[in-house]
Design an enzyme around this catalytic site. Sequence first.
Site, PDB file in Angstrom:
ATOM      1  N   ILE A 193       0.839  -1.191   0.000  1.00  0.00           N
ATOM      2  CA  ILE A 193       0.000   0.000   0.000  1.00  0.00           C
ATOM      3  C   ILE A 193       0.879   1.247   0.000  1.00  0.00           C
ATOM      4  CG2 ILE A 193      -1.875   1.219   1.188  1.00  0.00           C
ATOM      5  CD1 ILE A 193      -2.523  -1.725   0.407  1.00  0.00           C
ATOM      6  N   CYS A 194       0.562   2.176  -0.891  1.00  0.00           N
ATOM      7  CA  CYS A 194       1.267   3.451  -0.959  1.00  0.00           C
ATOM      8  C   CYS A 194       0.448   4.491  -0.195  1.00  0.00           C
ATOM      9  CB  CYS A 194       1.444   3.874  -2.416  1.00  0.00           C
ATOM     10  SG  CYS A 194       2.270   5.457  -2.615  1.00  0.00           S
TER      11      CYS A 194
END
Length: 171
Positions: free
Chosen positions: A100-101
């Site tokens: 996840i960014c």
Amino acid sequence: MKQVRSRRLMKEYQELCRITQASSNPMFSVSLVDDSLYDWKVKLLHLDQDSLLYRDMVAYGVPFILLSITFPDTFPFQPPFLRVLSPRIEKGYVMEGGAICMELLTPRGWASAYTVEAIIMQFAASLVKGQGRISRKPLKDFSKRAAETSFRAVVKTHDKYGWVTPPLAEG
């Protein structure tokens, strides 16, 4: 430090279980992996019904998005590691391996006051904002190792450029 982590996680886990069990239509549910307080599975049960991802979930009969959250020894002073396990999602700030960014999941963006519930809610919102879709093509390596490598690369990029997209000419 491990005592702080254990106490905090026990309190949060019990509270999240209480909240989700009391709701007739919870947004998510949590469970422990192999009874470990430091490794959780989260089923994200509801998304914005106007989102493309929600429509994909209905079309493909996907009842929830399954997440993994791993809490390091240094939690709550360092962020947990969050990744999508299934379905395979493209866009929506989901990267290779399901990483996840999100700035709040980095040491620089993390604050020990953030709760697990806040992380889950922020992730759900970013999936929709980032126009996440269920991937119809086979993805490369979808392992935890691939997710960790991908996450380290994005953190390095954001440390260099900030939390904006760098110009294509710069990589």
